[in-house]
Design a protein around this motif. Structure first.
Motif, PDB file in Angstrom:
ATOM      1  N   LYS A  80      -3.068   0.682  -3.922  1.00 65.78           N
ATOM      2  CA  LYS A  80      -2.562  -0.685  -3.819  1.00 65.78           C
ATOM      3  C   LYS A  80      -1.785  -1.011  -5.096  1.00 65.78           C
TER       4      LYS A  80
ATOM      5  N   LYS B 130      -4.831   6.265  -0.380  1.00 62.06           N
ATOM      6  CA  LYS B 130      -3.986   5.070  -0.377  1.00 62.06           C
ATOM      7  C   LYS B 130      -4.212   4.286  -1.659  1.00 62.06           C
TER       8      LYS B 130
ATOM      9  N   THR C 294       0.837  -1.198   0.000  1.00 62.29           N
ATOM     10  CA  THR C 294       0.000   0.000   0.000  1.00 62.29           C
ATOM     11  C   THR C 294       0.870   1.245   0.000  1.00 62.29           C
TER      12      THR C 294
END
Length: 806
Positions: free
Chosen positions: A596, A594, A579
């Motif tokens: 991924k 955030k 992340t």
């Protein structure tokens, strides 16, 4: 008699004998001396050029800082600042790009000309608004001379409009390095600069540039006191001085190259060491081969010396003395020639360093000579007088059979068998040289120029329309609020006949919060770019995860492994599934998001992070276009370029980048680099060619009587030629085959290291046939020529004279 000659270890006698032997065997002396001279010269010149380039690079622009877009008041302050030893003015009015290169219209005062390496060859500095001084190469190519009047067409840097100015040439300037790179200048007067500022004062210029018609760039060099500060202290001082004068942070350009001083890239340093080792090995092998053959051919002479009482120690001294004579005669000559060559290439600026380099090169070649003579010396010292009289160095198999069918072919085959060691050394020597040439040629030919340009044109686009901008990171948030790359502009470009597609490349600037990729406390600002199907098509390799834009969703991000491999930060610790936390500032508000990591791949472009346009537009509500990529019909590019130029000229905020122009620049650069590498490998090949000539000529000299006996029993001159051609062809053809195989293997290794280790994905292994053919033609052709000359030389003597040869 023995006591008089050798019993008292009389070195004076041995010295005279060694010198006399070198005079008697002129071929050995010439070949060995030539190798020593070339090796000394080649090693010194290559190292000097690289070291001098590093010094020149650090000192070619001897100023500490450039303050850009300085107004009149700040200009006067800097000119009178006692902390600076010298301050110069520079103003760029615009430039033009054509098949000859880039030509810039600018103003420089005498201080700036000195800082930037321009020298006045002839004529005078321009004073009137219509006077100019021009780069020497540009004048030569356009057939101009002092006193001529010419019209210069250029793109105005402030307005993006095509303009024309008429100038009278009053002088010639030169900057060899820039002119070699096809970068030329037309320098105007200060009166022209003032007129330009007045005339352009009411004209619209870029909204995203601090440059104005009346602003100038200032180049400054610190005085002696400030120059004695550490590099970091100098940088901090110069930056703070600029900020105190209200100069924007991104308009303070520190000249790190000059501030840091001499710096040799680790890759260049490794290259120097590897080249020196290879050169020492190649020259050592050839010198060893020449002396080995000479010792074997003269072994009976040494047997006579041993029978007179020469000791093992004296024989060693005899051969070492010959090596010392060669070193004393040819190494200094090679050093002098290398200094003269360096003088022409780099001038006298670094003469002290050049002398040191030549001395070190001479010492290394001395070591080479001593190492090369170890084996021949051991042979001399290890055989007794009786053995020496019988020593033939032939390698006759246990099952040797008499020749049943005597033909030139079978005689040549038998000679190659019994002289296997000599021929093997010649083949190895030639193979080493050819391997280097073929491997370098494969490396150069494996550079895929279109793939290389994908770093700047990642969609294989023909044109890019971008924003005229001073500093990307600082200005981009301002640009997107009033982005000139509008939908109306896209529609206008699409209406041009021949334009097939316009792709809007988007992005957003964010600060990476987590994970930390550096030990510094400063935040890392990165540009997250948009994905397009055209960009994904050009991905060279998927390292892990997925790069499918369907898998991105609302928080997916993809990492460019190319940037990771070329970064000093710890991006390589980020894996698929990790992340990443970013902070974005848009419209006066700050938000965190955030991501991924869904994939890691080698993208052709220089961006680091990629996500979808949808995600970018969710983060930033503005028009986030960074540039437009334009794909065209190949047959219409010239007409489209004209139309794009017309559109760009209507908006000073836009700029145009042309694929064809950059392709030409890259091609010229690679061509110049290839010429240098081929020149070095050609000189190395000389080693092998001299050794082959030595083997063939020496073999013919000691076999004169054998040839005479064969002709006495019926062999014709034609048959003798066929036999010698066959023997020589065996060496040259084997060398070509071995060099081809070894060269392809080494070339494949070079390409692998470049592609995988250095992440230069535009270098893809590709076999080049041309250098193999050139090497084969040169080698086999030279062998045939030497063999022909040997035959002619033999035929000049009568059969009786050759039968009497000892």
């Amino acid at each position: 008699m023995n006591d008089i000659l050798f019993g008292n270890n009389n070195k004076g006698v041995l010295k005279k004998l060694a010198k006399a032997d070198l005079k008697a065997h002129k071929l050995k002396t010439f070949l060995s001396g030539t190798i020593v001279l070339i090796a000394t010269c080649l090693m010194a010149v290559v190292v000097m050029v690289l070291i001098n380039s590093a010094f020149s690079l650090a000192n070619e622009t001897p100023y500490h800082v450039m303050y850009r877009a300085v107004n009149g008041e700040t200009k006067d302050t800097l000119l009178n600042d006692s902390d600076f030893e010298a301050v110069g003015l520079y103003k760029n009015f615009g430039s033009t790009v054509d098949k000859d290169g880039i030509t810039t219209l600018a103003y420089m005062d005498s201080v700036s000309m000195g800082f930037l390496g321009f020298g006045l060859l002839s004529g005078s500095i321009p004073v009137k608004p219509d006077e100019a001084i021009i780069s020497a190469t540009y004048m030569e190519r356009h057939g101009l001379s002092i006193g001529n009047t010419f019209v210069f067409s250029y793109m105005n840097a402030l307005t993006n409009r095509q303009e024309e100015r008429q100038f009278t040439i009053c002088g010639i300037i030169q900057n060899e390095k820039q002119e070699d790179a096809n970068q030329f200048y037309v320098l105007t007067s200060n009166d022209f600069r003032m007129d330009f500022a007045r005339q352009a004062s009411g004209i619209a210029t870029s909204s995203f540039s601090t440059q104005t018609p009346g602003s100038v760039d200032m180049l400054a060099k610190l005085n002696t006191e400030k120059n004695n500060l550490s590099a970091e202290a100098q940088k901090e001082y110069l930056k703070n001085k600029g900020l105190a004068l209200d100069i924007k942070d991104y308009d303070i350009l520190l000249n790190d190259r000059y501030i840091e001083g001499f710096y040799l890239d680790p890759t260049a340093l490794v290259g120097i060491v590897l080249f020196a080792v290879f050169l020492m090995f190649a020259s050592s092998f050839v010198i060893y081969s020449i002396f080995y053959i000479s010792v074997i051919n003269s072994i009976q002479m040494y047997a006579q010396m041993m029978s007179l009482g020469t000791t093992e120690k004296q024989l060693r001294y005899f051969l070492k003395r010959q090596g010392n004579i060669l070193a004393l005669c040819f190494i200094p000559l090679g050093m002098v020639i290398s200094l003269v060559i360096a003088l022409f290439i780099s001038g006298t600026q670094w003469i002290v360093y050049n002398i040191i380099i030549t001395l070190v090169s001479g010492m290394l070649i001395c070591i080479v000579i001593k190492a090369a003579l170890r084996k021949p010396t051991k042979i001399l010292a290890s055989v007794s007088p009786i053995e020496a009289m019988k020593y033939t160095d032939t390698d006759i198999g246990k099952k040797h059979k008499a020749l049943k069918n005597i033909t030139p072919h079978t005689l040549a085959k038998n000679s190659l068998t019994v002289n296997r060691k000599k021929n093997r050394m010649a083949v190895v020597s030639l193979s080493i040289s050819g391997t280097l040439m073929i491997a370098l040629a494969i490396l150069i030919s494996s550079i895929n120029l279109p793939a290389m340009l994908l770093q700047n044109y990642p969609l294989n686009e023909d044109f890019q329309v971008g924003v005229q901008i001073d500093n990307f990171y600082q200005r981009f948030p301002q640009i997107i609020q009033n982005n000139p790359l509008s939908d109306e502009l896209i529609d206008e470009i699409l209406s041009i006949p021949g334009v097939e597609k316009v792709i809007k490349e988007e992005g957003v600037i964010g600060t990476l919060l987590d994970p930390k990729v550096t030990e510094d406390t400063d935040d890392i600002t990165e540009f997250i770019e948009s994905l397009s199907p055209e960009l994904l098509v050009n991905v060279s390799k998927v390292v892990s995860g997925s790069i499918d834009d369907k898998d991105i969703g609302t928080d997916g991000i993809i990492i460019n492994k190319y940037r990771v491999d070329n970064s000093t930060l710890n991006y390589d610790e980020i894996k698929v599934g990790d992340t990443l936390g970013f902070e974005f500032e848009t419209n006066g508000t700050t938000a965190e998001k955030k991501f991924k990591v869904i994939g890691i791949a080698y993208f052709p472009s220089t961006g680091l992070f990629y996500t979808s346009s949808k995600v970018i537009n969710e983060i930033s509500p503005f028009s986030n276009a960074s540039h437009l990529s334009i794909l065209c019909n190949e047959s219409s590019t010239e007409a489209i370029e004209v139309e794009l130029g017309r559109i760009i000229s209507q908006n000073p905020n836009l700029t145009l980048h042309i694929y064809a122009d950059e392709y030409r620049i890259y091609k010229d650069f690679i061509g110049a680099a290839a010429s240098s590498l081929y020149g070095i490998s050609a000189l190395v090949i000389v080693f092998g060619l001299l050794n082959m000539a030595n083997v063939l000529i020496n073999s013919a000299i000691i076999r004169k009587r054998e040839f005479a006996l064969l002709q006495a029993v019926g062999m014709t001159n034609r048959q003798l030629r066929k036999m010698l051609y066959r023997e020589g062809a065996s060496i040259s053809v084997k060398a070509v085959c071995i060099a081809t195989v070894a060269g392809i293997i080494c070339g494949r290794l070079f390409c692998y290291l470049a592609n995988e280790v250095m992440a230069l994905k535009f270098i893809v292994f590709q076999v080049s046939v041309l250098p193999i053919l050139i090497f084969a033609v040169v080698l086999i052709g030279l062998q045939m020529m030497v063999s022909f000359c040997i035959c002619k030389s033999i035929e000049r003597d009568t059969l009786t004279e050759r039968l009497r040869t000892e």
